[in-house]
Write an enzyme that holds these catalytic residues in place. Structure first.
Site, PDB file in Angstrom:
ATOM      1  N   ASP A 102       0.846  -1.200   0.000  1.00 11.29           N
ATOM      2  CA  ASP A 102       0.000   0.000   0.000  1.00 11.29           C
ATOM      3  C   ASP A 102       0.876   1.243   0.000  1.00 11.29           C
ATOM      4  OD1 ASP A 102      -2.901   1.022   0.378  1.00 11.29           O
ATOM      5  OD2 ASP A 102      -1.654   2.231   1.712  1.00 11.29           O
ATOM      6  N   LYS A 119      -1.859   6.147  -4.591  1.00 13.58           N
ATOM      7  CA  LYS A 119      -2.925   7.143  -4.350  1.00 13.58           C
ATOM      8  C   LYS A 119      -2.597   8.489  -5.001  1.00 13.58           C
ATOM      9  CE  LYS A 119      -3.476   4.795   0.025  1.00 13.58           C
ATOM     10  NZ  LYS A 119      -2.103   4.430   0.445  1.00 13.58           N
ATOM     11  N   ASN A 143     -10.905   7.888   2.460  1.00 15.82           N
ATOM     12  CA  ASN A 143     -11.350   8.968   3.345  1.00 15.82           C
ATOM     13  C   ASN A 143     -12.659   9.617   2.888  1.00 15.82           C
ATOM     14  OD1 ASN A 143      -8.998   8.837   5.127  1.00 15.82           O
ATOM     15  ND2 ASN A 143      -7.854   9.547   3.356  1.00 15.82           N
ATOM     16  N   LEU A 166      -1.204   3.281  17.740  1.00 18.13           N
ATOM     17  CA  LEU A 166       0.235   3.003  17.595  1.00 18.13           C
ATOM     18  C   LEU A 166       0.865   3.796  16.451  1.00 18.13           C
ATOM     19  CD1 LEU A 166       0.614  -0.847  18.153  1.00 18.13           C
ATOM     20  CD2 LEU A 166       0.960   1.042  19.749  1.00 18.13           C
ATOM     21  N   ARG A 206       8.033  -8.215  13.898  1.00 20.71           N
ATOM     22  CA  ARG A 206       6.623  -7.813  13.759  1.00 20.71           C
ATOM     23  C   ARG A 206       6.121  -7.969  12.321  1.00 20.71           C
ATOM     24  NH1 ARG A 206       8.077  -4.067  18.065  1.00 20.71           N
ATOM     25  NH2 ARG A 206       8.570  -2.283  16.736  1.00 20.71           N
ATOM     26  N   LEU A 207       7.053  -7.871  11.372  1.00 17.75           N
ATOM     27  CA  LEU A 207       6.687  -8.065   9.956  1.00 17.75           C
ATOM     28  C   LEU A 207       6.059  -9.456   9.770  1.00 17.75           C
ATOM     29  CD1 LEU A 207       7.156  -6.610   7.150  1.00 17.75           C
ATOM     30  CD2 LEU A 207       9.152  -8.069   6.910  1.00 17.75           C
TER      31      LEU A 207
END
Ligand code: A2P
Length: 317
Positions: free
Chosen positions: A39, A73, A161, A214, A269-270
């Site tokens: 993303d 985007k 959004n 976070l 964490r990935l």
């Protein structure tokens, strides 16, 4: 697990706030770990590095272009129809790709054009150093989004959004229907009605900031005590399942039928964030996490535009 309509992998790798110097490697490591959905956005300022990471992963045989789902985007300063294609072509050049899987209008906010050579990405400020608004109706921008889709520069188009009113409006004129709504959503901002409406219109939903506060601590836009990972219901589910609280919150995100795009630059964490397919939250756990909703929005232009750019420009009521 895939979002059925779009075949988009439900856990994507979020690239917002990944520093340029870390980004190519982060993308490479993410692909190596099994992520197939990236993303990206012009505004994140790291698309060249994302492109370098993708290129290296493809050259090393970790995946093919077709294996990947790449989203980007359209930034606010390119809403004028004449600028949409050039903005997308710049993104494609930076990403070193021929096409995107999905191109989204980043915000329903149009700002004056800033030439690439003057500043890229332009961020929220005009050449005069002020946050300015340009009068461009969203339907004009959408027509240009349809044109780049017709040209094959992107396979799908969608929006970020948007609220319910904007979505109703968009659906009334779209020749090519949006297939994705990307919005902030986590247990403190469940957005149940908006998500229900999007799905009723046949859109898939991607939740950004799926871990809530976070993402905003480093930006001073949230307090430490707002972490959903500290909630008893989340901790209890984590304990029952032998998973981390973050995995429980991310699992809640996909189990309610959305794609999620957690960001991390931490190798452990990935992998952790992708390992959420071998357990199921019970109906009671899902409901208890739903009930944490308190409509806490961390990413709110109505707040941060005033705080950072001295301009009051709310888009949510
Ligand atoms: P880090 O990169 O140090 O891991 P977002 O909501 O925008 O995806 O941001 C996620 C935030 O949560 C980042 O600050 C990231 O920091 C952190 N994070 C990501 N995954 C985990 C996890 N599994 N456990 C705890 N923190 C996490």
């Amino acid at each position: 697990m895939n979002q059925t309509e779009l075949n988009i992998p439900s856990v994507g790798f979020g690239l917002w706030k990944i520093a340029k110097e870390d980004c190519a490697d982060a993308v490479y490591q993410a692909i190596k770990a099994g992520y197939r959905h990236l993303d990206s956005a012009c505004d994140y300022g790291n698309e060249k590095e994302v492109g370098d990471g993708i290129k290296r992963a493809i050259e090393d045989g970790l995946c093919t272009r077709e294996d990947l789902w790449v989203t980007s985007k359209l930034w606010n300063t390119y809403h004028r129809p004449a600028h949409v294609q050039v903005a997308l072509e710049r993104t494609l050049a930076d990403l070193q790709l021929d096409y995107l899987d999905l191109y989204l209008i980043h915000f329903p906010i149009a700002q004056p054009f800033v030439p690439f050579e003057e500043r890229y990405p332009p961020e929220w400020m005009s050449s005069e150093g002020k946050m300015e608004i340009e009068q461009v109706p969203l339907f004009e921008t959408w027509k240009a989004m349809e044109s780049v889709c017709d040209l094959g520069l992107t396979r799908q188009i969608g929006v970020c959004n948007y609220n319910s009113g904007l979505l109703h409006d968009l659906m009334s004129y779209a020749r090519i229907k949006p297939t994705m709504l990307q919005i902030e959503s986590h247990p403190y901002l469940t957005q149940t009605r908006l998500i229900r409406l999007a799905k009723q219109y046949g859109l898939s939903v991607t939740a950004f900031s799926p871990l809530g506060a976070l993402s905003y601590l480093e930006l001073d836009m949230a307090n430490k005590n707002e972490s959903v990972l500290e909630q008893a219901v989340v901790k209890q589910a984590a304990e029952r399942l032998g998973k981390t609280p973050a995995q429980v919150v991310l699992r809640w995100g996909i189990q309610r039928g959305n794609a999620i795009i957690p960001k991390t630059t931490n190798p452990k964490r990935l992998i952790e964030n992708l390992n959420i397919f071998d357990f199921v939250l019970s109906d009671d756990e899902m409901q208890a996490i739903d009930e944490l909703n308190c409509n806490r929005r961390f990413n709110d232009p109505g707040h941060f535009c005033e705080a950072a750019f001295n301009r009051f420009h709310p888009i949510y009521d």
